[in-house]
Design a protein around this motif. Structure first.
Motif, PDB file in Angstrom:
ATOM      1  N   VAL A  57       0.840  -1.286   0.178  1.00  0.00           N
ATOM      2  CA  VAL A  57       0.093   0.185  -0.072  1.00  0.00           C
ATOM      3  C   VAL A  57       0.811   1.449   0.011  1.00  0.00           C
ATOM      4  O   VAL A  57       1.769   1.377   0.855  1.00  0.00           O
ATOM      5  CB  VAL A  57      -1.075  -0.192   1.271  1.00  0.00           C
ATOM      6  CG1 VAL A  57      -1.596   1.224   1.238  1.00  0.00           C
ATOM      7  CG2 VAL A  57      -1.865  -1.194   1.200  1.00  0.00           C
ATOM      8  N   VAL A  58       0.727   2.099  -1.037  1.00  0.00           N
ATOM      9  CA  VAL A  58       1.511   3.317  -0.957  1.00  0.00           C
ATOM     10  C   VAL A  58       0.410   4.516  -1.316  1.00  0.00           C
ATOM     11  O   VAL A  58      -0.505   4.429  -2.236  1.00  0.00           O
ATOM     12  CB  VAL A  58       2.416   3.309  -2.307  1.00  0.00           C
ATOM     13  CG1 VAL A  58       3.300   4.489  -2.530  1.00  0.00           C
ATOM     14  CG2 VAL A  58       3.457   2.020  -2.382  1.00  0.00           C
ATOM     15  N   GLN A  59       0.413   5.630  -0.546  1.00  0.00           N
ATOM     16  CA  GLN A  59      -0.377   6.562  -0.555  1.00  0.00           C
ATOM     17  C   GLN A  59       0.402   7.686  -0.471  1.00  0.00           C
ATOM     18  O   GLN A  59       1.315   8.145   0.407  1.00  0.00           O
ATOM     19  CB  GLN A  59      -1.514   6.465   0.286  1.00  0.00           C
ATOM     20  CG  GLN A  59      -2.348   5.376   0.497  1.00  0.00           C
ATOM     21  CD  GLN A  59      -3.292   5.446   1.351  1.00  0.00           C
ATOM     22  OE1 GLN A  59      -3.084   5.736   2.750  1.00  0.00           O
ATOM     23  NE2 GLN A  59      -4.637   4.792   1.239  1.00  0.00           N
ATOM     24  N   GLY A  60       0.087   8.636  -1.363  1.00  0.00           N
ATOM     25  CA  GLY A  60       0.516  10.174  -1.165  1.00  0.00           C
ATOM     26  C   GLY A  60       1.843  10.360  -2.008  1.00  0.00           C
ATOM     27  O   GLY A  60       2.088   9.382  -2.966  1.00  0.00           O
ATOM     28  N   ASN A  61       2.591  11.302  -2.112  1.00  0.00           N
ATOM     29  CA  ASN A  61       3.659  11.885  -2.871  1.00  0.00           C
ATOM     30  C   ASN A  61       4.862  11.543  -1.935  1.00  0.00           C
ATOM     31  O   ASN A  61       4.927  11.856  -1.055  1.00  0.00           O
ATOM     32  CB  ASN A  61       3.576  13.305  -3.207  1.00  0.00           C
ATOM     33  CG  ASN A  61       2.449  13.589  -3.995  1.00  0.00           C
ATOM     34  OD1 ASN A  61       1.453  12.785  -4.096  1.00  0.00           O
ATOM     35  ND2 ASN A  61       2.360  14.912  -4.400  1.00  0.00           N
ATOM     36  N   MET A  88      -1.940  15.989  -1.060  1.00  0.00           N
ATOM     37  CA  MET A  88      -2.945  15.111  -0.429  1.00  0.00           C
ATOM     38  C   MET A  88      -4.300  15.587   0.209  1.00  0.00           C
ATOM     39  O   MET A  88      -5.233  15.410  -0.016  1.00  0.00           O
ATOM     40  CB  MET A  88      -2.225  14.015   0.759  1.00  0.00           C
ATOM     41  CG  MET A  88      -3.256  13.092   1.129  1.00  0.00           C
ATOM     42  SD  MET A  88      -3.632  11.592   0.071  1.00  0.00           S
ATOM     43  CE  MET A  88      -2.142  10.592   0.315  1.00  0.00           C
ATOM     44  N   PHE A 102       2.517  11.072   3.176  1.00  0.00           N
ATOM     45  CA  PHE A 102       2.888  10.054   2.440  1.00  0.00           C
ATOM     46  C   PHE A 102       2.980   8.720   3.268  1.00  0.00           C
ATOM     47  O   PHE A 102       3.524   8.896   4.513  1.00  0.00           O
ATOM     48  CB  PHE A 102       4.081  10.240   2.016  1.00  0.00           C
ATOM     49  CG  PHE A 102       5.053   8.881   1.242  1.00  0.00           C
ATOM     50  CD1 PHE A 102       4.637   8.494   0.253  1.00  0.00           C
ATOM     51  CD2 PHE A 102       6.084   8.304   2.057  1.00  0.00           C
ATOM     52  CE1 PHE A 102       5.173   7.388  -0.356  1.00  0.00           C
ATOM     53  CE2 PHE A 102       6.724   7.024   1.708  1.00  0.00           C
ATOM     54  CZ  PHE A 102       6.297   6.694   0.336  1.00  0.00           C
ATOM     55  N   THR A 103       2.523   7.395   2.995  1.00  0.00           N
ATOM     56  CA  THR A 103       2.618   6.185   3.952  1.00  0.00           C
ATOM     57  C   THR A 103       2.940   5.340   2.808  1.00  0.00           C
ATOM     58  O   THR A 103       2.583   5.297   1.720  1.00  0.00           O
ATOM     59  CB  THR A 103       1.355   5.976   4.495  1.00  0.00           C
ATOM     60  OG1 THR A 103       0.285   5.743   3.447  1.00  0.00           O
ATOM     61  CG2 THR A 103       0.869   7.186   5.536  1.00  0.00           C
ATOM     62  N   ILE A 104       3.741   4.075   3.300  1.00  0.00           N
ATOM     63  CA  ILE A 104       4.095   2.894   2.489  1.00  0.00           C
ATOM     64  C   ILE A 104       4.128   2.015   3.412  1.00  0.00           C
ATOM     65  O   ILE A 104       4.711   1.937   4.533  1.00  0.00           O
ATOM     66  CB  ILE A 104       5.313   3.360   1.815  1.00  0.00           C
ATOM     67  CG1 ILE A 104       5.430   1.960   0.733  1.00  0.00           C
ATOM     68  CG2 ILE A 104       6.614   3.528   2.551  1.00  0.00           C
ATOM     69  CD1 ILE A 104       6.641   2.237  -0.295  1.00  0.00           C
ATOM     70  N   ARG A 113       5.544   6.731   7.276  1.00  0.00           N
ATOM     71  CA  ARG A 113       4.641   7.943   7.166  1.00  0.00           C
ATOM     72  C   ARG A 113       5.363   9.009   7.420  1.00  0.00           C
ATOM     73  O   ARG A 113       6.368   9.063   8.468  1.00  0.00           O
ATOM     74  CB  ARG A 113       3.837   7.651   8.259  1.00  0.00           C
ATOM     75  CG  ARG A 113       2.417   8.635   8.380  1.00  0.00           C
ATOM     76  CD  ARG A 113       1.307   8.204   9.240  1.00  0.00           C
ATOM     77  NE  ARG A 113       0.179   9.101   8.741  1.00  0.00           N
ATOM     78  CZ  ARG A 113      -0.032  10.261   9.345  1.00  0.00           C
ATOM     79  NH1 ARG A 113       0.907  11.036   9.587  1.00  0.00           N
ATOM     80  NH2 ARG A 113      -1.099  10.856   8.918  1.00  0.00           N
TER      81      ARG A 113
END
Length: 193
Positions: A57-61, A88, A102-104, A113
Motif C-alpha cells: 500500500v502506497v499513498q501520497g507523494n 493530499m 505519504f505512507t508506505i 509515514r
C-alpha cells in the motif's frame, strides 16, 4: 423408523457414505485454527514456513530532501505543485495550507509515514514544515528495497585505464543499403524520341 433396514439394497450406501464423509469434513473445519493464531509474533510467517502475500500500500507523494530543497520561498503555487505534485489535503477553510502525507507499507520493510505542510501567503510560498527524518532519494530507495545482494554490488562503470586497455573494435565495411520491397522495372510511359 429405521434408516437402513437389513433387507435394504446396497445401492444407497455410496450416497450415505459420501454424506457422512462430507459431514465429517465440515466438522473438522470448525476445529481449524485461525491464520492470526498460526502466524509468528511479527506476523511474517505462518508456522515459521510460509510467508503470506501482503498487499503493498502506497499513498501520497514521496517527498525527499532534494525535492524540498528545490522549492524556495516566494514561488507561486503552480510552480510548487509542479515540483512536489498535488497535495493530499487541501482545505477550503485553510486556503494557505497544503498537506502532503505519504505512507508506505511494504512486505519485508518497516512501514513509513511522513507529513509535510506547505504554507502560502496569497499565491507565494511562505514556508515548508517538514520532519527531520525526510530521507534523500538514495536513502528512500534503500529503505524500501527488499532485494538483498549477495557479495559486492556489480561494477557498472570502467575506469579510464580499463577503457584504454580494451581492444579497439575492427572497422567494418559499410554495408550497401538494400532496397525494401519488390524491385520492378517499368517500360517508359511515352516513346523516346
Amino acid at each position: 423408523m429405521r434408516l437402513i433396514s437389513p433387507d435394504a439394497s446396497p445401492r444407497g450406501w455410496p450416497l450415505t457414505g459420501a454424506l457422512a464423509l462430507a459431514l465429517l469434513a465440515l466438522s473438522g473445519c470448525s476445529q481449524m485454527p485461525k491464520l492470526s493464531e498460526l502466524t509468528s509474533a511479527t506476523g511474517d510467517k505462518v508456522l515459521g514456513l510460509v510467508r503470506p502475500y501482503r498487499v503493498e500500500v502506497v499513498q501520497g507523494n514521496v517527498l525527499t530532501k532534494e525535492l524540498l530543497a528545490s522549492v524556495k520561498p516566494g514561488m507561486p503555487r503552480a510552480q510548487v505543485q509542479d515540483l512536489l505534485g498535488s497535495p493530499m489535503l487541501t482545505d477550503v477553510f485553510h486556503e494557505d495550507r497544503w498537506d502532503y502525507i505519504f505512507t508506505i507499507r511494504r512486505q519485508g520493510t518497516e512501514p513509513q509515514r511522513r507529513h509535510v505542510v506547505v504554507w502560502f501567503q496569497g499565491d507565494a510560498l511562505k514556508s515548508v514544515d517538514a520532519p527531520n527524518d525526510i530521507p534523500t532519494e538514495r536513502e528512500f530507495v534503500a529503505s524500501i528495497n527488499t532485494l538483498k545482494l549477495k557479495g559486492e554490488a556489480p561494477k557498472l562503470a570502467l575506469s579510464e585505464s580499463e577503457r584504454k586497455a580494451l581492444p579497439t573494435p575492427a572497422k567494418q565495411a559499410p554495408t550497401a543499403l538494400e532496397p525494401m520491397g519488390p524491385v520492378r522495372s517499368y517500360p517508359p510511359l511515352e516513346p523516346r524520341s
